[in-house]
Design an enzyme around this catalytic site. Structure first.
Site, PDB file in Angstrom:
ATOM      1  CE  LYS A   1      -3.564   2.215   2.813  1.00 53.73           C
ATOM      2  NZ  LYS A   1      -4.521   1.941   3.895  1.00 53.73           N
TER       3      LYS A   1
ATOM      4  CG  ASP B   1     -13.109   3.363   6.115  1.00 54.53           C
ATOM      5  OD1 ASP B   1     -14.281   3.608   5.740  1.00 54.53           O
ATOM      6  OD2 ASP B   1     -12.131   3.453   5.370  1.00 54.53           O
TER       7      ASP B   1
END
Ligand SMILES: *[C@@H]1O[C@H](CO)[C@@H](O)[C@H](O)[C@H]1NC(C)=O
Ligand SMILES: *[C@@H]1O[C@H](CO)[C@@H](O)[C@H](O)[C@H]1NC(C)=O
Ligand SMILES: *[C@@H]1O[C@H](CO)[C@@H](O)[C@H](O)[C@H]1NC(C)=O
Ligand SMILES: *[C@@H]1O[C@H](CO)[C@@H](O)[C@H](O)[C@H]1NC(C)=O
Ligand SMILES: *[C@@H]1O[C@H](CO)[C@@H](O)[C@H](O)[C@H]1NC(C)=O
Ligand SMILES: *[C@@H]1O[C@H](CO)[C@@H](O)[C@H](O)[C@H]1NC(C)=O
Ligand SMILES: *[C@@H]1O[C@H](CO)[C@@H](O)[C@H](O)[C@H]1NC(C)=O
Ligand SMILES: *[C@@H]1O[C@H](CO)[C@@H](O)[C@H](O)[C@H]1NC(C)=O
Ligand SMILES: *[C@@H]1O[C@H](CO)[C@@H](O)[C@H](O)[C@H]1NC(C)=O
Ligand SMILES: *[C@@H]1O[C@H](CO)[C@@H](O)[C@H](O)[C@H]1NC(C)=O
Ligand SMILES: *[C@@H]1O[C@H](CO)[C@@H](O)[C@H](O)[C@H]1NC(C)=O
Length: 865
Positions: A600, A705
């Site tokens: 990432k 989230d």
């Protein structure tokens, strides 16, 4: 449009389901399990045999030198090599349709429109339990009843059928569901439809039925013989005449009566109270007059009452307060008046005090007078309140501040006066507030800038004083203060208001005794000290932060920018497997392909990306659980241009995200299928991960989230929760029960309950296949409400049809019976119920993650027994 979409999807599912059940009940077709690709080939050849005209030689390709999946107009499922669609539109084909078509058991779509087929539609089509679309428009079929005595559900909706309602339809006496919605049918509905004794659902919506004549609705009288009728839906047609009294003589099982947008006059019959199972009543956009009958209070199951845009007068009967489950009332654009009793206020307190109202109360554009009753404070669950365009007087009641989940409040265009009550600072969920065109005065309260407002309209009032500058007031296009508010000053520069007079005017100064002066001088010193403290504290904090990233680097094998560049093929687009707000995720291979990883790369140019990197490092450093994504290492260095570069390296999840399984794009559709047991497993995995971060770490952690795209599936379809970029530690000494902020709203705050809300919504998405953002969810009609209203009876209509198909095919094969079906239904019902509880509006009503895990294990066990 959106609502009709919803209806159609519901019908679609029931069609699949019911034809499936039909197939199960039909002896012989259970042997469908024995059908093969060879059966398909034979059936296609039989279909070809009965076609007499083929001037364009379309079927010449249907020969042995080509595999049947390559024959023109034939679409296959590539994995099983079975026919899924026949697409032979506008090919001038003539002949009849072979009954062998019923053996193409994988068929989902039949498009034979605009040809010259004749004869009957073979009843064998009723065995095609995957069939979603049967499109037969513009042929010469002789369109039906006689030959379909066994057909239970006939779905012709969303086609282009035209002409009059097929008279032979009344001969298909076994029909449970008849949907001809969204076609171009016109003319009268035959008055012998009552022959369809078993009819449960009649969908006539979105056609041109009726001709604005007095007897257009005479067919309703004959439907009173359909004693199982549950849904009668004929919105968007041209029906005229008066609403017949016989509507109240329809089956007492009627649940949905939906006749929006016709030209129906007359009044609502007093006897409507007989329909005691009705939960959805929509007569909006007609010409109905008279008053709302007192008997409406007998509709004890009513959830939604929609009478917008008619000529309905009189007062709202107090009996409406007897409907304990009412969640949505839309009565705008009528001629409703208030009660004459001035003492109790004019919007009957029975209406405004219905605490079950959760979706919305719309009373705009009526003739309501008098003050807003203080009972408005009872609407503690209400999402939207609109009383725009009435003649309300008096002040805004401070009790309105109790409506703390309100997101939308519109009081525009009344005669309200006085100041904005300070209690409105309690409206923590408010997003849109319109108080324009009243006679409100006083200062614009500062707190409005601190609420979550996205739009605020205060124009055309008598406000004065300083316009705040923060929050919604910081965006010139988000708020309006124009009009009579002549005495306003200040605000942000684009408002071009005069500057406000200096705060300590002569008059005010005199109010301060001399010894107060030191107090006025002190603040700069405090400020200086304060900022010194902040700088010091901030430095310390950021030292802590960098150290957590470097701690991680120490903990794991170090990796450099160059290595990551190499591992991801120079961040090649073909390696890109995910894209988020703060980062892009690439597939990479380390140690010359030995080790596949997900890298990432933080988008450091995005505001907040660095914070998210730090948060994620903080989190993953201490988190260890089999249902969380495992971190391999982090990289925090410079790229070759000398710019900051930060990356996190995770174990690679070969099966991608849950989101891509729930909502496959067309290309991925083949073979992507999560059955019930796998979905349950994933639900347990995710709940276990939450249980771990909520209850079994050093401190409470909130993910903040949670959504299907952040749930990743490994090679065994075991779920791992990822992306802790927004996660937060919940300070251990926060007293949760006293934390007023975590009690309301569902997005921003840090609380374990907020995670459970996201979890609940995700569970509903997993089992209905519908995204919470689906455009069917309008007018505050949410995924949560969609499921809540369907439970328990209509559970099979809302569950993702692929789950049901898969399970029932299993039942078919193992020849298990009705009992197993009931078990399936009960399992799905329990799961959805759990999703509804977890996504309850009030945080304290949501189930805790530990109990969710237990409950899901119980459901799994019961189902597998
Ligand atoms: C039918 O399926 C069998 C077994 O899957 C396969 O061997 C055969 O080639 C297929 N035939 C056709 C015509 O696709
Ligand atoms: C079979 O169909 C193919 C494709 O349309 C065509 O080229 C071929 O001539 C056909 N063969 C026969 C024997 O008709
Ligand atoms: C129907 O088919 C005819 C040819 O047979 C074609 O001219 C016409 O455009 C088609 N209509 C539609 C709506 O596809
Ligand atoms: C119906 O099909 C005929 C040919 O069979 C065609 O001439 C006509 O245009 C079609 N009608 C429509 C509305 O497409
Ligand atoms: C309906 O069925 C009856 C006999 O049961 C028959 O006489 C009649 O013609 C049929 N009507 C249509 C329109 O097919
Ligand atoms: C209902 O059915 C009865 C008996 O079958 C019949 O006599 C009557 O006419 C029907 N009523 C309507 C309104 O169709
Ligand atoms: C409704 O049914 C009742 C009882 O069967 C009957 O008396 C009444 O006339 C019916 N009303 C209408 C409008 O059909
Ligand atoms: C509503 O409830 C009250 C009691 O709470 C009862 O007296 C009244 O008759 C009910 N009204 C209707 C229309 O059901
Ligand atoms: C509206 O209702 C009133 C009586 O309630 C009636 O006089 C008037 O004609 C109606 N208007 C329309 C357009 O139906
Ligand atoms: C504010 O309200 C006034 C009058 O009610 C309206 O004309 C105006 O368009 C509204 N402004 C915004 C930005 O919504
Ligand atoms: C508005 O309020 C002022 C006093 O604040 C009053 O004089 C005026 O009559 C009010 N206007 C209306 C239309 O109510």
């Amino acid at each position: 449009m959106a609502s009709s979409n919803m209806f159609r999807r519901v019908l679609n599912l029931s069609l699949i389901l019911s034809s499936l059940l039909f197939a199960m009940n039909c002896r012989g077709s259970v042997a469908a399990a024995g059908f093969t690709n060879e059966t398909d080939r034979q059936a296609l050849l039989a279909f070809k045999d009965l076609i007499q005209e083929d001037p364009l030689a379309v079927l010449s390709s249907w020969n042995d030198s080509l595999h049947f999946c390559e024959w023109k107009g034939v679409k296959c499922d590539l994995q099983h090599q079975r026919v899924t669609a026949l697409q032979l539109v506008s090919q001038n084909l003539g002949g009849s349709v072979s009954p062998q078509i019923g053996r193409l058991t994988f068929l989902r779509e039949i498009f034979l429109n605009n040809n010259s087929f004749h004869g009957t539609i073979p009843p064998d089509i009723g065995q095609l339990f995957h069939l979603k679309i049967l499109s037969l428009y513009n042929n010469s079929f002789q369109d039906l009843g006689l030959t379909l005595p066994n057909l239970k559900r006939l779905y012709l909706g969303d086609n282009e059928f035209s002409g009059s309602f097929p008279p032979s339809m009344a001969n298909a006496s076994g029909l449970l569901l008849l949907d001809v919605s969204s076609n171009d049918f016109a003319g009268p509905i035959p008055t012998n439809l009552g022959n369809l004794r078993y009819l449960e659902v009649l969908g006539l919506n979105e056609n041109r039925f009726g001709s604005n004549k007095p007897d257009d609705l005479s067919f309703i009288a004959s439907l009173t013989n359909c004693t199982n009728l549950r849904n009668l839906i004929f919105f968007e047609n041209q029906f005229g005449g008066v609403l017949p009294g016989s509507i109240a003589n329809l089956s007492s099982k009627l649940e949905i009566l939906w006749l929006r947008s016709n030209k129906i006059s007359g009044s609502i019959p007093q006897e409507i109270g007989n329909l005691n199972n009705l939960y959805f009543l929509s007569i909006d956009h007609n010409m109905i007059s008279g008053s709302i009958p007192e008997s409406i209070g007998k509709l004890s199951k009513l959830q939604q009452l929609r009478i917008v845009d008619n000529n309905i007068s009189g007062k709202i009967p107090p009996s409406i307060g007897n409907i304990t489950g009412l969640s949505f009332v839309a009565a705008a654009a009528n001629k409703l008046v208030g009660r004459s009793n001035r003492l109790t206020g004019v919007i009957p307190e029975q209406v405004i005090g219905i605490s079950s109202l959760s979706i919305g109360l719309y009373l705009d554009l009526n003739e309501l007078t008098g003050p807003i009753p203080s009972e408005v404070g009872n609407l503690k669950n209400l999402g939207a309140l609109s009383i725009r365009g009435n003649k309300l007087t008096g002040e805004i009641p401070s009790a309105l501040g109790s409506c703390q989940v309100l997101e939308y409040l519109d009081l525009q265009g009344n005669f309200l006066d006085g100041a904005i009550p300070s209690s409105l600072d309690q409206l923590k969920g408010i997003q849109q507030l319109d108080l324009s065109q009243n006679n409100l005065s006083g200062q614009i309260p500062e707190f409005l800038g601190k609420l979550r407002l996205m739009r605020l309209n205060l124009s055309h009032n008598m406000f004065e004083g300083e316009v705040p500058k923060v929050g919604v007031f910081n965006n010139i296009s988000a708020f309006s203060v124009v009009g009579k508010n002549m005495k306003l000053c200040g605000g942000i520069q684009p408002l071009h208001l005069p500057a406000c007079p200096i705060k300590f005017s002569k008059k005010n100064k005199r109010a301060f005794p001399d010894k107060m002066i030191p107090l006025i001088i002190i603040p700069p010193i405090v400020l200086l000290l304060g900022s010194l403290f902040l700088i010091f504290y901030g430095l310390k904090k950021s030292q802590q932060r960098t150290s957590s990233a470097s701690l991680l680097e120490n903990q794991y094998q170090k990796i450099t920018y160059a290595e990551l560049l190499h591992a991801t093929n120079e961040f090649s687009p073909s390696n890109l497997i995910g894209e988020g707000r703060y980062g892009s995720v690439y597939k990479g291979s380390l140690n010359s392909g030995e080790h596949i990883v997900a890298v990432k790369i933080l988008k450091l140019q995005e505001r907040g990306a660095n914070k998210s990197f730090v948060a994620e490092c903080d989190m993953v450093r201490i988190l260890r659980h089999r249902n969380l994504i495992k971190i391999i290492t982090v990289c925090s260095s410079l790229d070759f241009n000398g710019k900051d570069f930060k990356a996190l390296v995770f174990e690679f999840m070969p099966n991608g995200s849950l989101d891509s399984w729930l909502h496959p794009t067309q290309a991925e559709e083949q073979g992507l299928n999560l059955n019930l047991v796998k979905r349950l497993g994933i639900a347990i995995d995710v709940a276990s991960a939450l249980d771990y971060i909520h209850h079994h770490c050093e401190t409470i952690i909130c993910h903040r989230d949670l959504k299907p795209s952040n749930v990743l599936l490994d090679g065994d379809l075991c779920a791992h929760v990822g992306d802790f970029g927004l996660a937060r530690f919940l300070s251990a000494n926060t007293n949760l029960s006293n934390n007023a902020h975590s009690k309301y709203g569902m997005g921003e705050e840090v609380s374990t309950e907020a995670d459970m809300y996201s979890y609940g919504i995700m569970l509903l998405e997993m089992f209905t296949g519908k995204r919470p953002t689906d455009n069917m969810f309008i007018d505050n009609f949410s995924l949560h409400n969609y499921v809540k209203f369907a439970l328990p009876d209509r559970v099979m209509e809302i569950v993702d049809s692929t789950i049901i198909l898969e399970e029932l095919e299993g039942l078919n094969k193992n020849r298990r019976g009705e009992g197993e079906f009931a078990k399936l239904k009960s399992c799905l019902e329990s799961i959805l119920q759990l999703g509804v509880i977890c996504s309850a509006e009030l945080p304290h009503e949501r189930m805790d993650s530990g109990n969710v895990v237990k409950e899901l294990h119980r459901i799994t066990k019961d189902y597998n027994e």
